[in-house]
Design an enzyme around this catalytic site. Structure first.
Site, PDB file in Angstrom:
ATOM      1  N   SER A   6      15.988  78.096  22.774  1.00  0.00           N
ATOM      2  CA  SER A   6      15.014  78.651  21.830  1.00  0.00           C
ATOM      3  C   SER A   6      13.646  78.657  22.497  1.00  0.00           C
ATOM      4  O   SER A   6      13.103  77.593  22.829  1.00  0.00           O
ATOM      5  CB  SER A   6      14.962  77.787  20.565  1.00  0.00           C
ATOM      6  OG  SER A   6      13.765  78.067  19.876  1.00  0.00           O
ATOM      7  N   HIS A  31      17.432  82.653  22.328  1.00  0.00           N
ATOM      8  CA  HIS A  31      17.184  82.503  20.886  1.00  0.00           C
ATOM      9  C   HIS A  31      15.694  82.671  20.590  1.00  0.00           C
ATOM     10  O   HIS A  31      14.841  81.999  21.179  1.00  0.00           O
ATOM     11  CB  HIS A  31      17.659  81.121  20.445  1.00  0.00           C
ATOM     12  CG  HIS A  31      17.613  80.891  18.977  1.00  0.00           C
ATOM     13  ND1 HIS A  31      18.599  81.330  18.106  1.00  0.00           N
ATOM     14  CD2 HIS A  31      16.695  80.263  18.198  1.00  0.00           C
ATOM     15  CE1 HIS A  31      18.289  80.983  16.876  1.00  0.00           C
ATOM     16  NE2 HIS A  31      17.130  80.333  16.895  1.00  0.00           N
ATOM     17  N   ASP A  33      12.821  82.753  17.577  1.00  0.00           N
ATOM     18  CA  ASP A  33      12.521  82.356  16.203  1.00  0.00           C
ATOM     19  C   ASP A  33      11.336  83.139  15.665  1.00  0.00           C
ATOM     20  O   ASP A  33      10.204  82.955  16.104  1.00  0.00           O
ATOM     21  CB  ASP A  33      12.206  80.854  16.169  1.00  0.00           C
ATOM     22  CG  ASP A  33      13.443  80.020  16.454  1.00  0.00           C
ATOM     23  OD1 ASP A  33      14.432  80.177  15.724  1.00  0.00           O
ATOM     24  OD2 ASP A  33      13.417  79.227  17.411  1.00  0.00           O
ATOM     25  N   MET A  35       9.022  83.670  12.549  1.00  0.00           N
ATOM     26  CA  MET A  35       8.609  82.980  11.312  1.00  0.00           C
ATOM     27  C   MET A  35       7.406  83.690  10.722  1.00  0.00           C
ATOM     28  O   MET A  35       6.508  84.116  11.462  1.00  0.00           O
ATOM     29  CB  MET A  35       8.240  81.534  11.612  1.00  0.00           C
ATOM     30  CG  MET A  35       9.334  80.756  12.322  1.00  0.00           C
ATOM     31  SD  MET A  35       8.854  79.032  12.557  1.00  0.00           S
ATOM     32  CE  MET A  35      10.186  78.465  13.607  1.00  0.00           C
ATOM     33  N   HIS A  64      16.433  85.167  15.302  1.00  0.00           N
ATOM     34  CA  HIS A  64      16.595  84.371  14.080  1.00  0.00           C
ATOM     35  C   HIS A  64      15.380  84.613  13.188  1.00  0.00           C
ATOM     36  O   HIS A  64      14.284  84.148  13.499  1.00  0.00           O
ATOM     37  CB  HIS A  64      16.725  82.886  14.498  1.00  0.00           C
ATOM     38  CG  HIS A  64      16.762  81.918  13.365  1.00  0.00           C
ATOM     39  ND1 HIS A  64      16.607  80.554  13.560  1.00  0.00           N
ATOM     40  CD2 HIS A  64      16.936  82.076  12.026  1.00  0.00           C
ATOM     41  CE1 HIS A  64      16.685  79.933  12.399  1.00  0.00           C
ATOM     42  NE2 HIS A  64      16.870  80.835  11.439  1.00  0.00           N
ATOM     43  N   MET A  66      13.204  83.942  10.118  1.00  0.00           N
ATOM     44  CA  MET A  66      12.886  82.989   9.043  1.00  0.00           C
ATOM     45  C   MET A  66      11.741  83.611   8.257  1.00  0.00           C
ATOM     46  O   MET A  66      10.563  83.277   8.480  1.00  0.00           O
ATOM     47  CB  MET A  66      12.488  81.631   9.638  1.00  0.00           C
ATOM     48  CG  MET A  66      13.679  80.830  10.129  1.00  0.00           C
ATOM     49  SD  MET A  66      13.219  79.636  11.411  1.00  0.00           S
ATOM     50  CE  MET A  66      13.275  80.704  12.834  1.00  0.00           C
ATOM     51  N   MET A 135      21.890  75.750  10.051  1.00  0.00           N
ATOM     52  CA  MET A 135      20.695  74.977  10.426  1.00  0.00           C
ATOM     53  C   MET A 135      21.022  73.485  10.361  1.00  0.00           C
ATOM     54  O   MET A 135      21.568  72.999   9.361  1.00  0.00           O
ATOM     55  CB  MET A 135      19.526  75.270   9.473  1.00  0.00           C
ATOM     56  CG  MET A 135      18.940  76.665   9.583  1.00  0.00           C
ATOM     57  SD  MET A 135      18.479  77.186  11.243  1.00  0.00           S
ATOM     58  CE  MET A 135      17.259  75.955  11.711  1.00  0.00           C
ATOM     59  N   GLY A 140      11.519  75.827  10.709  1.00  0.00           N
ATOM     60  CA  GLY A 140      10.060  75.941  10.759  1.00  0.00           C
ATOM     61  C   GLY A 140       9.450  75.405  12.039  1.00  0.00           C
ATOM     62  O   GLY A 140       8.428  75.914  12.484  1.00  0.00           O
ATOM     63  N   PHE A 141      10.074  74.400  12.614  1.00  0.00           N
ATOM     64  CA  PHE A 141       9.463  73.752  13.785  1.00  0.00           C
ATOM     65  C   PHE A 141      10.533  73.299  14.778  1.00  0.00           C
ATOM     66  O   PHE A 141      11.644  72.956  14.375  1.00  0.00           O
ATOM     67  CB  PHE A 141       8.641  72.527  13.342  1.00  0.00           C
ATOM     68  CG  PHE A 141       7.599  72.871  12.327  1.00  0.00           C
ATOM     69  CD1 PHE A 141       6.357  73.365  12.733  1.00  0.00           C
ATOM     70  CD2 PHE A 141       7.866  72.767  10.973  1.00  0.00           C
ATOM     71  CE1 PHE A 141       5.404  73.738  11.805  1.00  0.00           C
ATOM     72  CE2 PHE A 141       6.909  73.129  10.027  1.00  0.00           C
ATOM     73  CZ  PHE A 141       5.672  73.610  10.445  1.00  0.00           C
ATOM     74  N   GLY A 142      10.140  73.275  16.041  1.00  0.00           N
ATOM     75  CA  GLY A 142      11.000  72.690  17.054  1.00  0.00           C
ATOM     76  C   GLY A 142      10.825  71.180  17.062  1.00  0.00           C
ATOM     77  O   GLY A 142       9.922  70.642  16.411  1.00  0.00           O
ATOM     78  N   ASP A 173      21.746  75.189  14.980  1.00  0.00           N
ATOM     79  CA  ASP A 173      20.345  75.263  15.420  1.00  0.00           C
ATOM     80  C   ASP A 173      19.526  74.119  14.828  1.00  0.00           C
ATOM     81  O   ASP A 173      19.416  73.990  13.609  1.00  0.00           O
ATOM     82  CB  ASP A 173      19.781  76.618  14.936  1.00  0.00           C
ATOM     83  CG  ASP A 173      18.346  76.877  15.377  1.00  0.00           C
ATOM     84  OD1 ASP A 173      17.791  76.079  16.148  1.00  0.00           O
ATOM     85  OD2 ASP A 173      17.795  77.909  14.934  1.00  0.00           O
ATOM     86  N   GLY A 174      18.949  73.301  15.731  1.00  0.00           N
ATOM     87  CA  GLY A 174      18.022  72.261  15.298  1.00  0.00           C
ATOM     88  C   GLY A 174      18.425  70.871  15.745  1.00  0.00           C
ATOM     89  O   GLY A 174      19.497  70.386  15.372  1.00  0.00           O
ATOM     90  N   GLY A 175      17.603  70.276  16.590  1.00  0.00           N
ATOM     91  CA  GLY A 175      17.837  68.886  16.997  1.00  0.00           C
ATOM     92  C   GLY A 175      19.046  68.692  17.894  1.00  0.00           C
ATOM     93  O   GLY A 175      19.552  67.572  18.032  1.00  0.00           O
ATOM     94  N   GLY A 195      15.923  73.953  21.796  1.00  0.00           N
ATOM     95  CA  GLY A 195      14.557  74.260  22.202  1.00  0.00           C
ATOM     96  C   GLY A 195      13.956  73.127  22.994  1.00  0.00           C
ATOM     97  O   GLY A 195      13.918  73.145  24.231  1.00  0.00           O
ATOM     98  N   SER A 196      13.513  72.074  22.278  1.00  0.00           N
ATOM     99  CA  SER A 196      12.803  70.987  22.950  1.00  0.00           C
ATOM    100  C   SER A 196      13.686  70.276  23.978  1.00  0.00           C
ATOM    101  O   SER A 196      13.196  69.857  25.029  1.00  0.00           O
ATOM    102  CB  SER A 196      12.249  69.996  21.929  1.00  0.00           C
ATOM    103  OG  SER A 196      13.252  69.630  21.025  1.00  0.00           O
TER     104      SER A 196
HETATM  105  C1  DX5 Z   1      13.683  75.764  13.902  1.00  0.00           C
HETATM  106  C2  DX5 Z   1      14.149  76.864  14.831  1.00  0.00           C
HETATM  107  C3  DX5 Z   1      14.864  76.366  16.017  1.00  0.00           C
HETATM  108  C4  DX5 Z   1      14.041  75.487  16.926  1.00  0.00           C
HETATM  109  C5  DX5 Z   1      14.982  74.503  17.540  1.00  0.00           C
HETATM  110  O1  DX5 Z   1      13.230  76.306  12.737  1.00  0.00           O
HETATM  111  O2  DX5 Z   1      15.011  77.755  14.157  1.00  0.00           O
HETATM  112  O3  DX5 Z   1      15.481  77.428  16.756  1.00  0.00           O
HETATM  113  O4  DX5 Z   1      13.366  76.179  17.935  1.00  0.00           O
HETATM  114  O5  DX5 Z   1      14.229  73.579  18.256  1.00  0.00           O
HETATM  115  P1  DX5 Z   1      14.814  72.149  18.648  1.00  0.00           P
HETATM  116  O6  DX5 Z   1      16.029  72.407  19.505  1.00  0.00           O
HETATM  117  O7  DX5 Z   1      13.692  71.517  19.383  1.00  0.00           O
HETATM  118  O8  DX5 Z   1      15.183  71.444  17.372  1.00  0.00           O
HETATM  119 ZN    ZN Z   2      16.209  79.216  15.360  1.00  0.00          ZN
END
Ligand code: DX5
Ligand code: ZN
Length: 213
Positions: A6, A31, A33, A35, A64, A66, A135, A140-142, A173-175, A195-196
């Site tokens: 991401s 990916h 995002d 928003m 994606h 949002m 999800m 909303g956030f990485g 997706d997420g964490g 992502g992170s």
């Molecule tokens: C969150 C996004 C994700 C985000 C994932 O709303 O949809 O795609 O970038 O980031 P990580 O992998 O750091 O949770």
């Molecule tokens: Zn995403």
């Protein structure tokens, strides 16, 4: 397991080279995002930046959304011709119509479920989509913490896919990180977004490889 970095966690000052790097390091999908500051409390990128990402990428785009007013944003991103456009089921009143519209424009339609949204809510559209994105954080956030209840949802979704002879893929997706990816794999996920975990590592190749279980 397919891996979709991401770009939300990439260095936006060097976006093209960040994208080239993950492509060279074995990523399968890019990916992106989008928003709108309404559906989620964050605002990211529009089609101008996504065009830049597409030029830099040698792998297909996975957009994606949002957003509220989903149809408006779908039409904004269809001309970029990503592989997937996914939209949140919580936000769309006529998902089947929108899915047909996305497919008729040569893009693979996908739906996204927030952590609290039951699998049952997509029972009647499972045969029309190419991918379901679950999800594993509130969007909303990485960099947020993985919500483990997604593992049961993956299993439930896998069962629904099997029962309905659907061919759709499961993306999470997420964490996501090198530790929970094995559980995601055993539960039945096909694609993980990260992502992170990837962009904060100092070895993109090693972090992408560690997700390819
Ligand atoms: C969150 C996004 C994700 C985000 C994932 O709303 O949809 O795609 O970038 O980031 P990580 O992998 O750091 O949770
Ligand atoms: Zn995403």
């Amino acid at each position: 397991m397919y891996v979709a970095p991401s770009i939300l966690s990439a260095d936006f000052g060097n976006l093209s080279s960040e994208i080239k790097k993950v492509c060279e390091c074995g990523a399968d999908l890019l990916h992106i995002d989008v928003m709108d500051g309404h559906f989620v409390p964050n605002l990211t990128i529009g089609p101008i930046v996504v065009e830049v990402a597409k030029k830099a990428s040698t792998i297909p785009l996975d957009i994606h959304l949002m957003v509220e007013n989903v149809g408006f944003f779908v039409d904004m991103f269809l001309p970029i011709k990503p592989k997937f456009i996914s939209f949140h089921i919580e936000e769309e009143k006529h998902p089947l119509r929108l899915i047909d519209h996305i497919r008729n424009n040569g893009v693979s339609p996908a739906v996204v479920l927030n952590p609290h949204t039951p699998i049952n809510s997509i029972k009647h559209i499972i045969n029309s989509v190419d991918m379901v994105l679950l999800m594993s954080v509130n969007p909303g956030f990485g960099g947020q913490k993985f919500i483990p209840s997604v593992l049961d949802k993956i299993k439930e979704l896998k069962e629904l896919i099997y029962k309905t002879n659907s061919i759709c893929m499961i993306e999470v997706d997420g964490g996501v990180n090198g530790l929970n990816v094995r559980d995601l794999d055993s539960a039945g996920a096909d694609i993980v977004v990260a992502g992170s975990y990837i962009f904060s590592s100092n070895d993109y190749k090693a972090s992408i490889n560690s997700l390819k279980v």
